[in-house]
Design an enzyme around this catalytic site. Structure first.
Site, PDB file in Angstrom:
ATOM      1  N   ARG A  17       0.821  -1.213   0.000  1.00  0.00           N
ATOM      2  CA  ARG A  17       0.000   0.000   0.000  1.00  0.00           C
ATOM      3  C   ARG A  17       0.856   1.265   0.000  1.00  0.00           C
ATOM      4  O   ARG A  17       0.380   2.337  -0.323  1.00  0.00           O
ATOM      5  CB  ARG A  17      -0.916   0.006   1.229  1.00  0.00           C
ATOM      6  CG  ARG A  17      -2.058  -0.999   1.111  1.00  0.00           C
ATOM      7  CD  ARG A  17      -2.926  -0.977   2.328  1.00  0.00           C
ATOM      8  NE  ARG A  17      -2.117  -1.187   3.534  1.00  0.00           N
ATOM      9  CZ  ARG A  17      -2.614  -1.256   4.756  1.00  0.00           C
ATOM     10  NH1 ARG A  17      -3.912  -1.131   4.952  1.00  0.00           N
ATOM     11  NH2 ARG A  17      -1.832  -1.469   5.797  1.00  0.00           N
ATOM     12  N   LYS A  74       4.816 -17.379   8.597  1.00  0.00           N
ATOM     13  CA  LYS A  74       4.228 -17.551   9.911  1.00  0.00           C
ATOM     14  C   LYS A  74       3.935 -16.183  10.504  1.00  0.00           C
ATOM     15  O   LYS A  74       4.598 -15.224  10.092  1.00  0.00           O
ATOM     16  CB  LYS A  74       5.162 -18.347  10.814  1.00  0.00           C
ATOM     17  CG  LYS A  74       6.481 -17.607  11.142  1.00  0.00           C
ATOM     18  CD  LYS A  74       7.055 -18.023  12.438  1.00  0.00           C
ATOM     19  CE  LYS A  74       6.576 -17.192  13.573  1.00  0.00           C
ATOM     20  NZ  LYS A  74       7.406 -16.037  13.922  1.00  0.00           N
ATOM     21  N   HIS A 100      11.313 -20.442   8.849  1.00  0.00           N
ATOM     22  CA  HIS A 100      12.670 -20.222   8.333  1.00  0.00           C
ATOM     23  C   HIS A 100      13.730 -21.031   9.084  1.00  0.00           C
ATOM     24  O   HIS A 100      14.822 -21.235   8.584  1.00  0.00           O
ATOM     25  CB  HIS A 100      13.019 -18.729   8.293  1.00  0.00           C
ATOM     26  CG  HIS A 100      13.392 -18.129   9.612  1.00  0.00           C
ATOM     27  ND1 HIS A 100      12.465 -17.655  10.505  1.00  0.00           N
ATOM     28  CD2 HIS A 100      14.600 -17.909  10.192  1.00  0.00           C
ATOM     29  CE1 HIS A 100      13.090 -17.190  11.571  1.00  0.00           C
ATOM     30  NE2 HIS A 100      14.382 -17.318  11.419  1.00  0.00           N
ATOM     31  N   LYS A 136      17.754 -23.226   7.956  1.00  0.00           N
ATOM     32  CA  LYS A 136      19.082 -22.990   8.539  1.00  0.00           C
ATOM     33  C   LYS A 136      19.955 -24.219   8.315  1.00  0.00           C
ATOM     34  O   LYS A 136      19.512 -25.351   8.509  1.00  0.00           O
ATOM     35  CB  LYS A 136      18.958 -22.708  10.045  1.00  0.00           C
ATOM     36  CG  LYS A 136      18.347 -21.343  10.361  1.00  0.00           C
ATOM     37  CD  LYS A 136      18.336 -21.089  11.858  1.00  0.00           C
ATOM     38  CE  LYS A 136      17.520 -19.869  12.205  1.00  0.00           C
ATOM     39  NZ  LYS A 136      18.262 -18.637  12.280  1.00  0.00           N
ATOM     40  N   GLU A 190      17.277 -15.316  22.750  1.00  0.00           N
ATOM     41  CA  GLU A 190      17.593 -14.117  21.970  1.00  0.00           C
ATOM     42  C   GLU A 190      17.984 -13.004  22.920  1.00  0.00           C
ATOM     43  O   GLU A 190      17.381 -12.879  23.995  1.00  0.00           O
ATOM     44  CB  GLU A 190      16.369 -13.674  21.176  1.00  0.00           C
ATOM     45  CG  GLU A 190      15.916 -14.678  20.147  1.00  0.00           C
ATOM     46  CD  GLU A 190      14.793 -14.105  19.294  1.00  0.00           C
ATOM     47  OE1 GLU A 190      15.077 -13.581  18.227  1.00  0.00           O
ATOM     48  OE2 GLU A 190      13.633 -14.158  19.740  1.00  0.00           O
ATOM     49  N   ASP A 211       4.795 -16.939  18.931  1.00  0.00           N
ATOM     50  CA  ASP A 211       5.828 -16.417  18.035  1.00  0.00           C
ATOM     51  C   ASP A 211       6.959 -17.431  17.800  1.00  0.00           C
ATOM     52  O   ASP A 211       7.505 -17.494  16.701  1.00  0.00           O
ATOM     53  CB  ASP A 211       6.412 -15.123  18.637  1.00  0.00           C
ATOM     54  CG  ASP A 211       7.418 -14.443  17.722  1.00  0.00           C
ATOM     55  OD1 ASP A 211       7.084 -14.236  16.544  1.00  0.00           O
ATOM     56  OD2 ASP A 211       8.543 -14.133  18.173  1.00  0.00           O
ATOM     57  N   HIS A 213       9.038 -22.577  15.480  1.00  0.00           N
ATOM     58  CA  HIS A 213      10.465 -22.923  15.469  1.00  0.00           C
ATOM     59  C   HIS A 213      10.812 -24.031  16.482  1.00  0.00           C
ATOM     60  O   HIS A 213      11.477 -25.004  16.144  1.00  0.00           O
ATOM     61  CB  HIS A 213      11.322 -21.694  15.764  1.00  0.00           C
ATOM     62  CG  HIS A 213      11.035 -20.515  14.877  1.00  0.00           C
ATOM     63  ND1 HIS A 213      10.658 -20.652  13.567  1.00  0.00           N
ATOM     64  CD2 HIS A 213      11.061 -19.177  15.106  1.00  0.00           C
ATOM     65  CE1 HIS A 213      10.474 -19.453  13.029  1.00  0.00           C
ATOM     66  NE2 HIS A 213      10.704 -18.549  13.947  1.00  0.00           N
ATOM     67  N   LYS A 243      12.994 -13.499  24.844  1.00  0.00           N
ATOM     68  CA  LYS A 243      13.608 -12.262  24.347  1.00  0.00           C
ATOM     69  C   LYS A 243      14.427 -11.668  25.487  1.00  0.00           C
ATOM     70  O   LYS A 243      14.145 -11.907  26.654  1.00  0.00           O
ATOM     71  CB  LYS A 243      12.522 -11.247  23.972  1.00  0.00           C
ATOM     72  CG  LYS A 243      11.601 -11.697  22.856  1.00  0.00           C
ATOM     73  CD  LYS A 243      12.176 -11.365  21.516  1.00  0.00           C
ATOM     74  CE  LYS A 243      11.221 -11.703  20.389  1.00  0.00           C
ATOM     75  NZ  LYS A 243      11.903 -11.956  19.124  1.00  0.00           N
TER      76      LYS A 243
HETATM   77  C1  BG6 Z   1      10.893 -15.015  14.051  1.00  0.00           C
HETATM   78  C2  BG6 Z   1      10.221 -14.413  15.245  1.00  0.00           C
HETATM   79  O1  BG6 Z   1      10.085 -16.002  13.483  1.00  0.00           O
HETATM   80  O2  BG6 Z   1      12.122 -15.599  14.450  1.00  0.00           O
HETATM   81  C3  BG6 Z   1      11.119 -13.366  15.885  1.00  0.00           C
HETATM   82  O3  BG6 Z   1       8.994 -13.801  14.837  1.00  0.00           O
HETATM   83  C4  BG6 Z   1      12.468 -13.960  16.209  1.00  0.00           C
HETATM   84  O4  BG6 Z   1      10.516 -12.848  17.058  1.00  0.00           O
HETATM   85  C5  BG6 Z   1      13.052 -14.673  14.998  1.00  0.00           C
HETATM   86  O5  BG6 Z   1      13.325 -12.920  16.612  1.00  0.00           O
HETATM   87  C6  BG6 Z   1      14.310 -15.445  15.359  1.00  0.00           C
HETATM   88  O6  BG6 Z   1      14.922 -15.913  14.198  1.00  0.00           O
HETATM   89  P1  BG6 Z   1      16.498 -16.105  14.119  1.00  0.00           P
HETATM   90  O7  BG6 Z   1      16.724 -16.657  12.750  1.00  0.00           O
HETATM   91  O8  BG6 Z   1      17.115 -14.749  14.324  1.00  0.00           O
HETATM   92  O9  BG6 Z   1      16.867 -17.050  15.214  1.00  0.00           O
END
Ligand code: BG6
Length: 495
Positions: free
Chosen positions: A50, A147, A177, A181, A215, A234, A239, A345
């Site tokens: 947009r 996701k 994702h 990896k 993280e 999340d 993951h 986090k």
């Molecule tokens: C994402 C989450 O899917 O994965 C994020 O929404 C997170 O909150 C991220 O920070 C972590 O991915 P990676 O590849 O940095 O470990």
């Protein structure tokens, strides 16, 4: 020497083309694949959003995004890549959206066309309907869903039904994702290309498994989204559960996508459900309070919410930024083996690890000499590699002393290649139509079923929201979760 396997020319439309994912991941990933010769000059990369941009503004944004990575990139190649970029202003939810304008920008020569949903999930279905009405759901089309696919089982089903009415299941690529990896893919190789582990890979020899995705970053300008999600939706729903599946699944018959996905679903379906009486003792949820990131002070989660959301809502937010879970897989192989999952986090460091803790030897032969049990530590990031802790005799006089030392298989020491970002690998798999690293509809739904049960039990119980200072390993209750079982979290020394 690694070689890139060519892919056929393709077009890609990124819905949400000016958004965070497009800038941080997708455009840099495409640029890298271009630099390695996997895109040719006929490829089209179309941002659709947009945002009131023209092509020039989109190219400018893309350049900034592509050069924001720490990799050394030849500037001289940029003009060639920029020539592939195009932009169209589109609100896919608007009846008057310019679908025909989009169509005319595509090559329309039968090549694969990727429609990448990098938008908020609640417009996935409408966007697909628009594509369908414009006749863009052709057999060569691939739909990519980022996701989170929904916020619970019901909304995930609605999305799956809606997109499934326009695109067949075998052209839908649900991305997690983590599956792209390198080290996550190595999990399968480690387990199934070595004879050593498989005979030991069960309750007979494994005491417990730990999966940590820690993280040190916070919610980074995504507070609006994150506060509606929390760590479970999340990170755990996708993951961590994917890592758990790859660790625990049975050997698939082959690497054909459905063979692998079927084995993963079996694990998800065998996960022990929570009950009102068990959720408290098996889970910890927490929110970070003010703390430090090294020398830098970090505000509390609730205070960071003030920046982006309605101040009145923030102080009452009960969104978890950390979660620790003890679960079990109710099947023949894993009966009685706890799987401890943990993610958060603003923790002390960024590291993702899977720890397989073996049982001690059946008979303590070396009485008086302290001996640990074997431990396999699979480091997903950073400092990728595998460490197998063995017991050895410490040399020298002074009685028999046993030391636990790792056999260290470090990626960095063995391979001097650049690790492509997960999105680079996944995008090329999408062009090839290879679904193995993507989630099938029932897989996403099975994961939501387990997560919904956890969230419902939290809702119904009076379980406290614990706190932990930013920059630490999480709340003390997380250590207590392990301590109650006579175990501790394995803390690698990453900074
Ligand atoms: C994402 C989450 O899917 O994965 C994020 O929404 C997170 O909150 C991220 O920070 C972590 O991915 P990676 O590849 O940095 O470990």
């Amino acid at each position: 020497m690694a070689e890139f396997i060519p892919v056929e020319p393709f077009d890609i439309v990124i819905f949400g083309g000016t958004g965070d994912l497009s800038r941080r991941k997708l455009l840099p990933a495409l640029f890298h694949r271009f630099l390695d010769g996997q895109l040719d000059h006929t490829n089209k990369i179309i941002g659709a959003a947009r945002t009131n941009f023209d092509r020039k503004a989109f190219v400018k944004m893309a350049k900034k995004a592509c050069f924001a990575t720490p990799d050394e990139i030849p500037e001289s190649k940029w003009a060639e890549f920029a020539a592939l970029l195009d932009y169209i202003i589109m609100d896919a939810t608007d009846k008057t959206a310019n679908w025909n304008g989009l169509k005319t920008r595509l090559n329309q020569d039968g090549r694969p066309v990727i429609y990448y949903m990098a938008t908020t999930p609640h417009i996935y279905v409408q966007t697909c309907q628009g594509l369908g009405k414009a006749g863009l759901n052709t057999p060569n089309a691939r739909l990519v869903l980022e996701k989170p696919i929904g916020t619970d089982l019901t909304s995930a089903r609605l999305i799956n039904d809606g997109v499934g009415a326009v695109f067949p299941e075998n052209s839908i690529f649900r991305i997690d994702h983590y599956l792209g990896k390198e080290t996550v893919q190595n999990l399968m190789v480690l387990r199934f290309a070595n004879t050593l582990f498989e005979p030991l890979w069960s309750h007979h020899y494994i005491d417990h498994v730990q999966i940590t995705v820690a993280e040190n970053i916070g919610v980074e300008g995504r507070a609006g989204y994150y506060d509606r999600s929390g760590a479970v939706r999340d990170m755990v729903q996708n993951h961590l559960l994917q890592l758990l599946c790859l660790t625990a699944m049975e050997p698939p018959n082959s690497l054909i996508a459905d063979e692998v996905r079927t084995e993963k679903i079996k694990v998800l379906k065998a996960l022990k459900a929570f009950a009102p009486g068990t959720v408290k003792s098996n889970t910890v949820r927490a929110q970070y309070s003010a703390g430090m990131d090294g020398e830098i002070p970090v505000r509390a989660y609730l205070d960071t919410l003030l920046d982006t959301t309605n101040a009145d809502d923030t102080k009452s937010s009960r969104t978890e930024t950390f979660v620790a879970i003890k679960t079990e897989i109710k099947n023949w192989r894993w009966a009685g083996v706890p799987f401890y999952l943990r993610t958060g986090k603003r923790m002390a460091s960024r590291h993702s690890e899977i720890v397989i803790q073996f049982k001690p030897t059946p008979h303590p032969l070396f009485e008086g000499a302290y001996s640990e049990a074997n431990r396999l530590v699979i480091r997903l990031q950073p400092d990728e590699g595998v460490k197998l802790y063995m017991q050895i005799k410490e040399p020298g006089p002074g009685g028999l002393r046993i030391k636990s030392l790792p056999l260290n298989l470090s990626y960095a020491e063995n391979f001097s290649v650049r690790y492509p970002d997960a999105y680079e690998r996944l995008l090329m798999d999408i062009v090839r139509g290879n679904l193995a690293l993507f989630m099938r509809r029932d897989e996403v739904e099975a994961a939501w079923t387990w997560v919904d049960n956890l969230l419902a039990n939290w809702e119904d119980s009076d379980q406290a929201m614990e706190t932990y200072a930013a920059g630490t390993q999480g709340p003390v209750q997380s250590a207590m979760l392990m301590d109650r079982d006579g175990r501790t979290w394995w803390e690698s020394n990453y900074k």
